[in-house]
Design a protein around this motif. Sequence first.
Motif, PDB file in Angstrom:
ATOM      1  N   ASP A  81       0.818  -1.225   0.000  1.00 15.69           N
ATOM      2  CA  ASP A  81       0.000   0.000   0.000  1.00 15.69           C
ATOM      3  C   ASP A  81       0.844   1.265   0.000  1.00 15.69           C
ATOM      4  O   ASP A  81       0.629   2.164  -0.814  1.00 15.69           O
ATOM      5  CB  ASP A  81      -0.940   0.017   1.214  1.00 15.69           C
ATOM      6  N   ASP A  82       1.802   1.351   0.922  1.00 16.66           N
ATOM      7  CA  ASP A  82       2.576   2.583   1.062  1.00 16.66           C
ATOM      8  C   ASP A  82       3.376   2.895  -0.196  1.00 16.66           C
ATOM      9  O   ASP A  82       3.383   4.038  -0.678  1.00 16.66           O
ATOM     10  CB  ASP A  82       3.503   2.503   2.277  1.00 16.66           C
ATOM     11  N   ALA A  83       4.074   1.898  -0.746  1.00 14.17           N
ATOM     12  CA  ALA A  83       4.876   2.129  -1.946  1.00 14.17           C
ATOM     13  C   ALA A  83       4.001   2.557  -3.119  1.00 14.17           C
ATOM     14  O   ALA A  83       4.345   3.488  -3.860  1.00 14.17           O
ATOM     15  CB  ALA A  83       5.661   0.869  -2.303  1.00 14.17           C
ATOM     16  N   PHE A  84       2.861   1.910  -3.276  1.00 14.57           N
ATOM     17  CA  PHE A  84       1.980   2.257  -4.389  1.00 14.57           C
ATOM     18  C   PHE A  84       1.366   3.646  -4.184  1.00 14.57           C
ATOM     19  O   PHE A  84       1.282   4.435  -5.123  1.00 14.57           O
ATOM     20  CB  PHE A  84       0.897   1.198  -4.582  1.00 14.57           C
ATOM     21  N   ILE A  85       0.971   3.963  -2.965  1.00 16.79           N
ATOM     22  CA  ILE A  85       0.387   5.287  -2.702  1.00 16.79           C
ATOM     23  C   ILE A  85       1.416   6.382  -2.988  1.00 16.79           C
ATOM     24  O   ILE A  85       1.091   7.399  -3.613  1.00 16.79           O
ATOM     25  CB  ILE A  85      -0.157   5.371  -1.256  1.00 16.79           C
ATOM     26  N   ASP A  86       2.654   6.182  -2.555  1.00 13.74           N
ATOM     27  CA  ASP A  86       3.693   7.185  -2.824  1.00 13.74           C
ATOM     28  C   ASP A  86       3.894   7.368  -4.331  1.00 13.74           C
ATOM     29  O   ASP A  86       3.979   8.495  -4.828  1.00 13.74           O
ATOM     30  CB  ASP A  86       5.019   6.781  -2.172  1.00 13.74           C
ATOM     31  N   TRP A  87       3.957   6.283  -5.057  1.00 13.88           N
ATOM     32  CA  TRP A  87       4.135   6.356  -6.503  1.00 13.88           C
ATOM     33  C   TRP A  87       2.922   7.029  -7.155  1.00 13.88           C
ATOM     34  O   TRP A  87       3.062   7.898  -8.009  1.00 13.88           O
ATOM     35  CB  TRP A  87       4.342   4.958  -7.076  1.00 13.88           C
ATOM     36  N   ALA A  88       1.715   6.609  -6.758  1.00  9.76           N
ATOM     37  CA  ALA A  88       0.492   7.172  -7.344  1.00  9.76           C
ATOM     38  C   ALA A  88       0.370   8.656  -7.027  1.00  9.76           C
ATOM     39  O   ALA A  88      -0.070   9.441  -7.870  1.00  9.76           O
ATOM     40  CB  ALA A  88      -0.732   6.411  -6.844  1.00  9.76           C
TER      41      ALA A  88
ATOM     42  N   VAL B  28      -7.813  11.144   3.465  1.00 10.78           N
ATOM     43  CA  VAL B  28      -8.834  11.035   4.505  1.00 10.78           C
ATOM     44  C   VAL B  28      -8.032  10.858   5.781  1.00 10.78           C
ATOM     45  O   VAL B  28      -6.940  11.405   5.893  1.00 10.78           O
ATOM     46  CB  VAL B  28      -9.812   9.866   4.207  1.00 10.78           C
ATOM     47  N   THR B  29      -8.524  10.124   6.716  1.00 13.13           N
ATOM     48  CA  THR B  29      -7.703   9.896   7.908  1.00 13.13           C
ATOM     49  C   THR B  29      -6.464   9.088   7.553  1.00 13.13           C
ATOM     50  O   THR B  29      -5.452   9.178   8.224  1.00 13.13           O
ATOM     51  CB  THR B  29      -8.514   9.170   9.002  1.00 13.13           C
ATOM     52  N   VAL B  30      -6.541   8.317   6.491  1.00 11.16           N
ATOM     53  CA  VAL B  30      -5.382   7.613   5.946  1.00 11.16           C
ATOM     54  C   VAL B  30      -5.397   7.841   4.441  1.00 11.16           C
ATOM     55  O   VAL B  30      -6.451   8.082   3.850  1.00 11.16           O
ATOM     56  CB  VAL B  30      -5.421   6.083   6.237  1.00 11.16           C
ATOM     57  N   ARG B  31      -4.249   7.767   3.803  1.00  9.34           N
ATOM     58  CA  ARG B  31      -4.205   7.920   2.349  1.00  9.34           C
ATOM     59  C   ARG B  31      -4.609   6.608   1.699  1.00  9.34           C
ATOM     60  O   ARG B  31      -4.305   5.532   2.210  1.00  9.34           O
ATOM     61  CB  ARG B  31      -2.790   8.261   1.874  1.00  9.34           C
ATOM     62  N   ARG B  32      -5.294   6.738   0.601  1.00  6.90           N
ATOM     63  CA  ARG B  32      -5.624   5.558  -0.186  1.00  6.90           C
ATOM     64  C   ARG B  32      -5.719   5.975  -1.640  1.00  6.90           C
ATOM     65  O   ARG B  32      -5.974   7.124  -1.962  1.00  6.90           O
ATOM     66  CB  ARG B  32      -6.904   4.892   0.283  1.00  6.90           C
TER      67      ARG B  32
ATOM     68  N   GLN C 251       9.651   0.705 -12.529  1.00 10.45           N
ATOM     69  CA  GLN C 251       8.660  -0.257 -12.043  1.00 10.45           C
ATOM     70  C   GLN C 251       7.641   0.478 -11.180  1.00 10.45           C
ATOM     71  O   GLN C 251       8.005   1.310 -10.357  1.00 10.45           O
ATOM     72  CB  GLN C 251       9.321  -1.354 -11.215  1.00 10.45           C
ATOM     73  N   VAL C 252       6.360   0.155 -11.390  1.00 20.55           N
ATOM     74  CA  VAL C 252       5.306   0.689 -10.517  1.00 20.55           C
ATOM     75  C   VAL C 252       5.378  -0.135  -9.233  1.00 20.55           C
ATOM     76  O   VAL C 252       5.095  -1.337  -9.254  1.00 20.55           O
ATOM     77  CB  VAL C 252       3.916   0.569 -11.174  1.00 20.55           C
ATOM     78  N   PRO C 253       5.774   0.484  -8.122  1.00 20.65           N
ATOM     79  CA  PRO C 253       5.932  -0.291  -6.880  1.00 20.65           C
ATOM     80  C   PRO C 253       4.595  -0.643  -6.244  1.00 20.65           C
ATOM     81  O   PRO C 253       3.623   0.093  -6.361  1.00 20.65           O
ATOM     82  CB  PRO C 253       6.736   0.647  -5.976  1.00 20.65           C
ATOM     83  N   GLY C 254       4.590  -1.787  -5.598  1.00 24.38           N
ATOM     84  CA  GLY C 254       3.430  -2.159  -4.803  1.00 24.38           C
ATOM     85  C   GLY C 254       2.260  -2.710  -5.587  1.00 24.38           C
ATOM     86  O   GLY C 254       1.161  -2.819  -5.051  1.00 24.38           O
ATOM     87  N   VAL C 255       2.464  -3.048  -6.859  1.00 23.39           N
ATOM     88  CA  VAL C 255       1.372  -3.566  -7.691  1.00 23.39           C
ATOM     89  C   VAL C 255       1.888  -4.774  -8.470  1.00 23.39           C
ATOM     90  O   VAL C 255       3.001  -4.770  -8.985  1.00 23.39           O
ATOM     91  CB  VAL C 255       0.879  -2.493  -8.694  1.00 23.39           C
TER      92      VAL C 255
END
Length: 184
Positions: free
Chosen positions: A79-86, A97-101, A128-132
């Motif tokens: 989750d964290d790696a993909f959220i940072d990349w996205a 929100v209270t947490v990123r998604r 590479q797209v991380p976390g996916v």
Amino acid sequence: MSDHTPLTKADRLAFLLRKTVADAAGAEVKAERQHVIDDLLELHEEHGVKQVAVKLPDDEQIATLTISQPTPRTEITDDDAFIDWAAEHYPDAVEKVTVRRVDPQLLKVIAAEYPEADGRHYSADGEQVPGVRTHTPPPSSFSVKYADGDRSRERLIGAWRGGELAELDTGDTLPALEWTGNTA
């Protein structure tokens, strides 16, 4: 005024009998499906077979059983790696929100627009797209296709009624019929 012809007691009883037999046969088919898919998967694993012909005793093919090929699935593995990349590449798809998604629809974009190799996705410049990852689950179902549609269905029922299938174990719902020498 309706032109409906009222059902008789016998009509309602005949309907109930057909429904009861259909329900019982449906339950038997549901219970037997797993055994059939296990057999098909074993044939596929051992011999590469994806489809099996079903034939009457006279060798007439009336249907095929085909392993259904699952659709590849793209999933978030980190989750964290993909959220940072996205957040860097698709900031509008990241909600705070209270947490990123990340908007789950972004996975469809990643799967469609970023080439996949060995389950990983890469940008045009090789990042590479991380976390996916994308993977295809193993087959878990099959389909039945009649060789000649309704004609094959009718032929199968006719063979059963005519006793050509007397050697089959027809389960608890369908009665085994004895060979009478005719197929009418």
